[in-house]
Motif scaffolding. Structure first.
Motif, PDB file in Angstrom:
ATOM      1  N   ARG A  76       0.802  -1.227   0.000  1.00  0.00           N
ATOM      2  CA  ARG A  76       0.000   0.000   0.000  1.00  0.00           C
ATOM      3  C   ARG A  76       0.832   1.273   0.000  1.00  0.00           C
ATOM      4  N   TRP A  82       1.359   3.024  -2.417  1.00  0.00           N
ATOM      5  CA  TRP A  82       0.652   3.934  -3.333  1.00  0.00           C
ATOM      6  C   TRP A  82      -0.499   4.683  -2.667  1.00  0.00           C
ATOM      7  N   CYS A  83      -0.948   4.204  -1.495  1.00  0.00           N
ATOM      8  CA  CYS A  83      -2.085   4.870  -0.843  1.00  0.00           C
ATOM      9  C   CYS A  83      -1.760   5.243   0.602  1.00  0.00           C
ATOM     10  N   TRP A 140      -1.372   4.597   6.018  1.00  0.00           N
ATOM     11  CA  TRP A 140      -2.731   4.313   5.557  1.00  0.00           C
ATOM     12  C   TRP A 140      -3.712   4.098   6.709  1.00  0.00           C
ATOM     13  N   ASP A 198      -2.126  -5.044  -8.264  1.00  0.00           N
ATOM     14  CA  ASP A 198      -3.323  -4.713  -9.056  1.00  0.00           C
ATOM     15  C   ASP A 198      -3.548  -5.839 -10.065  1.00  0.00           C
ATOM     16  N   ASP A 247       1.792  -3.416 -15.759  1.00  0.00           N
ATOM     17  CA  ASP A 247       1.474  -2.413 -14.749  1.00  0.00           C
ATOM     18  C   ASP A 247       1.884  -2.853 -13.346  1.00  0.00           C
ATOM     19  N   ASP A 268       3.163  -0.839 -11.080  1.00  0.00           N
ATOM     20  CA  ASP A 268       3.326   0.373 -10.284  1.00  0.00           C
ATOM     21  C   ASP A 268       3.088   0.128  -8.797  1.00  0.00           C
ATOM     22  N   HIS A 269       2.220  -0.837  -8.479  1.00  0.00           N
ATOM     23  CA  HIS A 269       1.879  -1.102  -7.084  1.00  0.00           C
ATOM     24  C   HIS A 269       2.584  -2.344  -6.541  1.00  0.00           C
ATOM     25  N   CYS A 304       4.900  -4.873  -4.647  1.00  0.00           N
ATOM     26  CA  CYS A 304       5.443  -4.760  -3.297  1.00  0.00           C
ATOM     27  C   CYS A 304       5.839  -6.137  -2.791  1.00  0.00           C
ATOM     28  N   GLN A 310      -8.676   1.881   0.244  1.00  0.00           N
ATOM     29  CA  GLN A 310      -7.322   2.125  -0.262  1.00  0.00           C
ATOM     30  C   GLN A 310      -7.373   3.157  -1.386  1.00  0.00           C
ATOM     31  N   ALA A 335      -5.640   6.907  -1.577  1.00  0.00           N
ATOM     32  CA  ALA A 335      -4.777   7.391  -2.654  1.00  0.00           C
ATOM     33  C   ALA A 335      -5.329   8.688  -3.236  1.00  0.00           C
TER      34      ALA A 335
END
Length: 212
Positions: free
Chosen positions: A53, A55-56, A61, A104, A122, A124-125, A127, A169, A173
């Motif tokens: 998380r 990204w958010c 969070w 994602d 993709d 990007d998230h 982890c 979440q 973001a």
């Protein structure tokens, strides 16, 4: 050919390849999706990746939800949102492994050639975290009943807990990006799912590990 080590296409896919969004019609292709999740589990050096998380809000969070987002919810949903956060943290603490997590993982980010996965898009998230996070995304698309055959029971239980948190979440973001429209849309979805009994699963399944 898809590379398990890098989790990205090893070469640019031809234009004729369709994304999973175009080829899935409500039922996951169990074998290939299980193979992708297995490849994620075998990836090495994942602890160099961000924590879940990022990204958010990452580690912030939970407080972002408790102090900024929950107060924007109807009164009867505020405690639910806080309980969802607590359940996610407890579920992650109970996980016995840390894997490469796409973050994602769903039809929109998988490329197919015939019945084989040839690309995962993709990251990007991405982890290092609980593999149940990726199973949670699949539950949103296909439902827990259809994801159950491709993950073990403990992961499925945690995935339903993670799935309950997806809208908050997104709201977090959006809050960080000052996108109030998206934030409010995500919070409305959280309320709608709670009222419909579909926070954890579109089909209404509930995790046994849930203590809310």
């Amino acid at each position: 050919m898809w590379s398990a080590e890098t989790a990205v296409p090893a070469c640019s896919p031809p234009s004729s390849l369709a994304s999973t969004a175009a080829t899935f019609r409500g039922t996951p292709r169990a074998g290939p999706l299980r193979d992708v999740l297995t490849a994620f589990a075998r990836a090495k050096d994942v602890r160099r990746l961000p924590s879940p998380r990022a990204w958010c809000g990452g580690a912030h969070w939970p407080n972002l939800v408790r102090h900024t987002l929950a107060p924007r919810l109807p009164r009867e949903c505020r405690a639910v949102a806080e309980a969802v956060v607590d359940a996610v943290l407890q579920a992650e603490a109970s996980a016995d492994t840390v894997h490469l997590v796409h973050g994602d993982f769903g039809p929109h980010n998988v490329l197919w050639h015939a019945d084989q996965v040839v690309g995962v898009l993709d990251l990007d998230h991405a982890c290092a975290g609980d593999p149940a996070i990726d199973a949670a995304s699949l539950i949103s698309f296909f439902g827990a009943a259809q994801v159950a055959p491709i993950v073990d029971r403990a992961i499925l239980e945690r995935a339903m807990i993670h799935r309950a948190s997806l809208t908050i979440q997104l709201a977090a973001a959006a809050e960080l990006l000052a996108d109030t429209g998206l934030r409010d849309h995500a919070l409305t979805n959280f309320v709608t799912r709670h009222q419909a009994g579909t926070l954890h699963d579109p089909g209404g399944w509930q995790p046994h590990l849930d203590r809310m």
